[in-house]
Design a protein around this motif. Structure first.
Motif, PDB file in Angstrom:
ATOM      1  N   ASP A 205       5.495  -2.121  -2.009  1.00  0.00           N
ATOM      2  CA  ASP A 205       6.018  -0.874  -2.591  1.00  0.00           C
ATOM      3  C   ASP A 205       6.597   0.043  -1.511  1.00  0.00           C
ATOM      4  OD1 ASP A 205       5.300  -1.683  -5.135  1.00  0.00           O
ATOM      5  OD2 ASP A 205       3.368  -0.617  -5.087  1.00  0.00           O
ATOM      6  N   VAL A 206       5.968   0.077  -0.337  1.00  0.00           N
ATOM      7  CA  VAL A 206       6.495   0.897   0.764  1.00  0.00           C
ATOM      8  C   VAL A 206       7.899   0.429   1.122  1.00  0.00           C
ATOM      9  CG1 VAL A 206       6.270   1.477   3.212  1.00  0.00           C
ATOM     10  CG2 VAL A 206       4.253   1.508   1.734  1.00  0.00           C
ATOM     11  N   TYR A 207       8.057  -0.862   1.337  1.00  0.00           N
ATOM     12  CA  TYR A 207       9.373  -1.373   1.726  1.00  0.00           C
ATOM     13  C   TYR A 207      10.403  -1.189   0.619  1.00  0.00           C
ATOM     14  CZ  TYR A 207       7.240  -3.158   5.928  1.00  0.00           C
ATOM     15  OH  TYR A 207       6.587  -3.252   7.127  1.00  0.00           O
ATOM     16  N   ASP A 208       9.987  -1.350  -0.633  1.00  0.00           N
ATOM     17  CA  ASP A 208      10.906  -1.110  -1.750  1.00  0.00           C
ATOM     18  C   ASP A 208      11.373   0.343  -1.756  1.00  0.00           C
ATOM     19  OD1 ASP A 208      10.714  -3.727  -2.566  1.00  0.00           O
ATOM     20  OD2 ASP A 208       9.284  -3.312  -4.202  1.00  0.00           O
ATOM     21  N   GLN A 209      10.437   1.285  -1.544  1.00  0.00           N
ATOM     22  CA  GLN A 209      10.809   2.696  -1.537  1.00  0.00           C
ATOM     23  C   GLN A 209      11.649   3.060  -0.318  1.00  0.00           C
ATOM     24  OE1 GLN A 209       8.096   5.760  -2.585  1.00  0.00           O
ATOM     25  NE2 GLN A 209       6.984   4.477  -4.033  1.00  0.00           N
ATOM     26  N   LEU A 210      11.408   2.422   0.813  1.00  0.00           N
ATOM     27  CA  LEU A 210      12.206   2.718   2.010  1.00  0.00           C
ATOM     28  C   LEU A 210      13.682   2.381   1.795  1.00  0.00           C
ATOM     29  CD1 LEU A 210       9.887   1.538   4.921  1.00  0.00           C
ATOM     30  CD2 LEU A 210      10.546   3.893   4.360  1.00  0.00           C
ATOM     31  N   ARG A 211      13.959   1.417   0.938  1.00  0.00           N
ATOM     32  CA  ARG A 211      15.353   1.048   0.664  1.00  0.00           C
ATOM     33  C   ARG A 211      16.095   2.148  -0.090  1.00  0.00           C
ATOM     34  NH1 ARG A 211      12.524  -3.785  -0.278  1.00  0.00           N
ATOM     35  NH2 ARG A 211      13.043  -5.368   1.241  1.00  0.00           N
ATOM     36  N   THR A 212      15.359   3.002  -0.827  1.00  0.00           N
ATOM     37  CA  THR A 212      16.009   4.007  -1.670  1.00  0.00           C
ATOM     38  C   THR A 212      15.654   5.448  -1.318  1.00  0.00           C
ATOM     39  OG1 THR A 212      14.223   3.875  -3.298  1.00  0.00           O
ATOM     40  CG2 THR A 212      16.097   2.403  -3.617  1.00  0.00           C
ATOM     41  N   THR A 213      14.701   5.650  -0.417  1.00  0.00           N
ATOM     42  CA  THR A 213      14.240   6.999  -0.090  1.00  0.00           C
ATOM     43  C   THR A 213      14.971   7.526   1.133  1.00  0.00           C
ATOM     44  OG1 THR A 213      12.062   6.526  -1.002  1.00  0.00           O
ATOM     45  CG2 THR A 213      12.208   8.364   0.522  1.00  0.00           C
ATOM     46  N   ILE A 214      15.428   8.754   1.039  1.00  0.00           N
ATOM     47  CA  ILE A 214      16.156   9.359   2.147  1.00  0.00           C
ATOM     48  C   ILE A 214      15.214   9.727   3.289  1.00  0.00           C
ATOM     49  CG2 ILE A 214      17.512  11.378   2.842  1.00  0.00           C
ATOM     50  CD1 ILE A 214      18.736  11.310   0.011  1.00  0.00           C
ATOM     51  N   SER A 215      14.063  10.303   2.975  1.00  0.00           N
ATOM     52  CA  SER A 215      13.145  10.717   4.032  1.00  0.00           C
ATOM     53  C   SER A 215      11.837   9.937   3.948  1.00  0.00           C
ATOM     54  CB  SER A 215      12.850  12.218   3.925  1.00  0.00           C
ATOM     55  OG  SER A 215      12.185  12.496   2.712  1.00  0.00           O
TER      56      SER A 215
END
Length: 97
Positions: free
Chosen positions: A51-61
């Motif tokens: 989930d961390v890596y998935d969110q890093l693909r779409t999260t600006i900060s």
């Protein structure tokens, strides 16, 4: 018998199973992804590594936050009160807060 207790933080690249098997105490780091802060437990209780890596693909900060001193005291004080020596290995402050 171990001569000292090892304490580290969740940036240690150990799985929860490995830490348990080795008797290593782990203090969790926190991470902020977007507007949400998660506590990084090795077992992924709040957020999994996937989930961390998935969110890093779409999260600006995104960014880590070191545990506060109280978290380390909560883990190390019982060990030292039991007469154990404590060896702490942690994430370097130059890479976090």
């Amino acid at each position: 018998m171990k001569q000292f207790e090892i304490v580290t933080d969740s940036c240690c690249d150990l799985t929860a199973e490995m830490a348990d098997a080795l008797g290593v105490s782990v203090v969790p780091l926190s991470m902020t992804l977007g507007d949400t802060t998660y506590v990084n437990y090795l077992a992924g209780r709040e957020i999994t590594f996937t989930d961390v890596y998935d969110q890093l693909r779409t999260t600006i900060s995104a960014g880590p936050a070191a545990p506060n001193g109280e978290e380390y005291r909560r883990v190390t004080q019982p060990l030292s009160q039991a007469g154990r020596d404590v060896f702490v290995m942690s994430f370097h402050c130059a890479l976090s807060s």
